[in-house]
Enzyme design. Structure first.
Site, PDB file in Angstrom:
ATOM      1  N   ASN A  65     -18.709   6.007  12.682  1.00 45.75           N
ATOM      2  CA  ASN A  65     -19.681   6.733  11.860  1.00 45.75           C
ATOM      3  C   ASN A  65     -21.014   6.787  12.594  1.00 45.75           C
ATOM      4  O   ASN A  65     -21.380   5.846  13.303  1.00 45.75           O
ATOM      5  CB  ASN A  65     -19.859   6.039  10.506  1.00 45.75           C
ATOM      6  CG  ASN A  65     -18.580   6.068   9.680  1.00 45.75           C
ATOM      7  OD1 ASN A  65     -17.865   7.069   9.673  1.00 45.75           O
ATOM      8  ND2 ASN A  65     -18.280   4.978   8.999  1.00 45.75           N
ATOM      9  N   HIS A  72     -20.061   0.553  16.218  1.00 43.75           N
ATOM     10  CA  HIS A  72     -18.792  -0.125  15.944  1.00 43.75           C
ATOM     11  C   HIS A  72     -17.696   0.902  15.739  1.00 43.75           C
ATOM     12  O   HIS A  72     -17.903   1.961  15.156  1.00 43.75           O
ATOM     13  CB  HIS A  72     -18.899  -1.058  14.732  1.00 43.75           C
ATOM     14  CG  HIS A  72     -19.512  -0.436  13.520  1.00 43.75           C
ATOM     15  ND1 HIS A  72     -20.871  -0.217  13.397  1.00 43.75           N
ATOM     16  CD2 HIS A  72     -18.947   0.046  12.389  1.00 43.75           C
ATOM     17  CE1 HIS A  72     -21.118   0.347  12.233  1.00 43.75           C
ATOM     18  NE2 HIS A  72     -19.978   0.528  11.605  1.00 43.75           N
ATOM     19  N   HIS A 103     -14.175   1.438  13.948  1.00 46.31           N
ATOM     20  CA  HIS A 103     -13.280   0.928  12.897  1.00 46.31           C
ATOM     21  C   HIS A 103     -11.829   1.165  13.338  1.00 46.31           C
ATOM     22  O   HIS A 103     -11.467   2.292  13.694  1.00 46.31           O
ATOM     23  CB  HIS A 103     -13.476   1.698  11.590  1.00 46.31           C
ATOM     24  CG  HIS A 103     -14.815   1.552  10.939  1.00 46.31           C
ATOM     25  ND1 HIS A 103     -15.013   0.798   9.797  1.00 46.31           N
ATOM     26  CD2 HIS A 103     -16.014   2.102  11.235  1.00 46.31           C
ATOM     27  CE1 HIS A 103     -16.287   0.891   9.424  1.00 46.31           C
ATOM     28  NE2 HIS A 103     -16.915   1.678  10.270  1.00 46.31           N
ATOM     29  N   ARG A 110     -12.778  -8.868  11.617  1.00 44.86           N
ATOM     30  CA  ARG A 110     -12.274  -8.167  10.430  1.00 44.86           C
ATOM     31  C   ARG A 110     -13.427  -7.723   9.541  1.00 44.86           C
ATOM     32  O   ARG A 110     -14.394  -8.468   9.351  1.00 44.86           O
ATOM     33  CB  ARG A 110     -11.306  -9.062   9.647  1.00 44.86           C
ATOM     34  CG  ARG A 110     -10.057  -9.367  10.448  1.00 44.86           C
ATOM     35  CD  ARG A 110      -8.946  -9.993   9.631  1.00 44.86           C
ATOM     36  NE  ARG A 110      -7.890 -10.453  10.532  1.00 44.86           N
ATOM     37  CZ  ARG A 110      -6.950  -9.663  11.071  1.00 44.86           C
ATOM     38  NH1 ARG A 110      -6.912  -8.377  10.760  1.00 44.86           N
ATOM     39  NH2 ARG A 110      -6.067 -10.163  11.908  1.00 44.86           N
ATOM     40  N   ASP A 111     -13.297  -6.496   9.025  1.00 43.24           N
ATOM     41  CA  ASP A 111     -14.304  -5.955   8.119  1.00 43.24           C
ATOM     42  C   ASP A 111     -14.328  -6.793   6.838  1.00 43.24           C
ATOM     43  O   ASP A 111     -13.288  -7.158   6.293  1.00 43.24           O
ATOM     44  CB  ASP A 111     -13.991  -4.491   7.794  1.00 43.24           C
ATOM     45  CG  ASP A 111     -15.177  -3.776   7.183  1.00 43.24           C
ATOM     46  OD1 ASP A 111     -15.758  -2.904   7.847  1.00 43.24           O
ATOM     47  OD2 ASP A 111     -15.535  -4.097   6.024  1.00 43.24           O
ATOM     48  N   ILE A 112     -15.513  -7.064   6.372  1.00 42.08           N
ATOM     49  CA  ILE A 112     -15.670  -7.915   5.190  1.00 42.08           C
ATOM     50  C   ILE A 112     -15.198  -7.212   3.912  1.00 42.08           C
ATOM     51  O   ILE A 112     -14.827  -7.875   2.936  1.00 42.08           O
ATOM     52  CB  ILE A 112     -17.145  -8.386   5.082  1.00 42.08           C
ATOM     53  CG1 ILE A 112     -17.257  -9.662   4.283  1.00 42.08           C
ATOM     54  CG2 ILE A 112     -18.042  -7.292   4.530  1.00 42.08           C
ATOM     55  CD1 ILE A 112     -18.589 -10.355   4.446  1.00 42.08           C
ATOM     56  N   GLU A 167     -23.755   2.573   8.105  1.00 36.03           N
ATOM     57  CA  GLU A 167     -24.515   1.568   7.346  1.00 36.03           C
ATOM     58  C   GLU A 167     -25.117   0.498   8.250  1.00 36.03           C
ATOM     59  O   GLU A 167     -26.193  -0.031   7.953  1.00 36.03           O
ATOM     60  CB  GLU A 167     -23.596   0.888   6.318  1.00 36.03           C
ATOM     61  CG  GLU A 167     -23.168   1.822   5.199  1.00 36.03           C
ATOM     62  CD  GLU A 167     -22.085   1.202   4.320  1.00 36.03           C
ATOM     63  OE1 GLU A 167     -21.714   0.026   4.534  1.00 36.03           O
ATOM     64  OE2 GLU A 167     -21.607   1.912   3.425  1.00 36.03           O
TER      65      GLU A 167
HETATM   66  P1  AMP Z   1     -20.379   1.811   8.816  1.00 30.18           P
HETATM   67  O1  AMP Z   1     -20.497   2.532   7.508  1.00 30.18           O
HETATM   68  O2  AMP Z   1     -19.546   2.569   9.798  1.00 30.18           O
HETATM   69  O3  AMP Z   1     -21.736   1.411   9.382  1.00 30.18           O
HETATM   70  O4  AMP Z   1     -19.549   0.499   8.518  1.00 30.18           O
HETATM   71  C1  AMP Z   1     -20.123  -0.766   8.394  1.00 30.18           C
HETATM   72  C2  AMP Z   1     -18.984  -1.697   8.040  1.00 30.18           C
HETATM   73  O5  AMP Z   1     -19.421  -3.013   8.273  1.00 30.18           O
HETATM   74  C3  AMP Z   1     -18.531  -1.613   6.583  1.00 30.18           C
HETATM   75  O6  AMP Z   1     -17.141  -1.284   6.541  1.00 30.18           O
HETATM   76  C4  AMP Z   1     -18.812  -3.015   6.053  1.00 30.18           C
HETATM   77  O7  AMP Z   1     -17.828  -3.445   5.132  1.00 30.18           O
HETATM   78  C5  AMP Z   1     -18.803  -3.845   7.320  1.00 30.18           C
HETATM   79  N1  AMP Z   1     -19.584  -5.077   7.269  1.00 30.18           N
HETATM   80  C6  AMP Z   1     -20.872  -5.227   6.873  1.00 30.18           C
HETATM   81  N2  AMP Z   1     -21.273  -6.502   7.012  1.00 30.18           N
HETATM   82  C7  AMP Z   1     -20.220  -7.175   7.550  1.00 30.18           C
HETATM   83  C8  AMP Z   1     -19.987  -8.526   7.915  1.00 30.18           C
HETATM   84  N3  AMP Z   1     -20.934  -9.468   7.778  1.00 30.18           N
HETATM   85  N4  AMP Z   1     -18.786  -8.867   8.422  1.00 30.18           N
HETATM   86  C9  AMP Z   1     -17.818  -7.943   8.560  1.00 30.18           C
HETATM   87  N5  AMP Z   1     -17.962  -6.639   8.222  1.00 30.18           N
HETATM   88  C10 AMP Z   1     -19.144  -6.266   7.707  1.00 30.18           C
END
Ligand code: AMP
Length: 115
Positions: A86, A99, A101, A28-30, A94
């Site tokens: 992304n 990954h 989503h 799950r996304d944080i 980021e």
């Molecule tokens: P992106 O912008 O596509 O790279 O998305 C990165 C996603 O990773 C974001 O939605 C963050 O909220 C999520 N994220 C970052 N660190 C963690 C973590 N430790 N556990 C779960 N999700 C994370």
């Protein structure tokens, strides 16, 4: 350089892991954008879609099928959901570990804001 997602895959960082097999891990996304927000990542560190090799065809397809199954188990298959990957700066990526989503559980509106 290893990302936070590689540490989650290896079990070295805690996360709410909902699925794992020998090829992918889903957690799950944080910072969830919707009631269901799950990230499906290859266990092998692949930075972006650009870094997928032709031989990764089965892996990429597997990510999609895992998303399909998770949508079902989350109860959002019929109501609908969105799958997003992304890539790099304009894609607002980021974390540089590929990954997918899986986002759903509420109406998500238009796909990308028109400017
Ligand atoms: P992106 O912008 O596509 O790279 O998305 C990165 C996603 O990773 C974001 O939605 C963050 O909220 C999520 N994220 C970052 N660190 C963690 C973590 N430790 N556990 C779960 N999700 C994370």
């Amino acid at each position: 350089m290893s990302t936070i997602f590689s540490k989650i895959v290896a079990g070295e960082r805690s996360a709410d892991v909902v699925y794992q097999d020998d090829r992918v891990t889903a957690f799950r996304d944080i910072h969830p954008a919707a009631p269901t927000h799950i990230l499906i990542v290859p266990n092998r560190e692949i930075p972006t879609v650009n870094d997928l090799a032709d031989g990764d065809e089965a892996l990429a397809g597997h990510m999609l099928l895992v998303a399909r199954d998770l949508a079902k188990s989350e109860g959002i298959a019929e109501s609908g959901y969105r799958l997003i990957i992304n890539c790099n700066r304009d894609g607002n990526q980021e974390v540089f570990h590929l990954h997918l989503h899986l986002i759903g559980g509420r109406p998500l509106g238009g796909m990308v804001k028109r400017v």
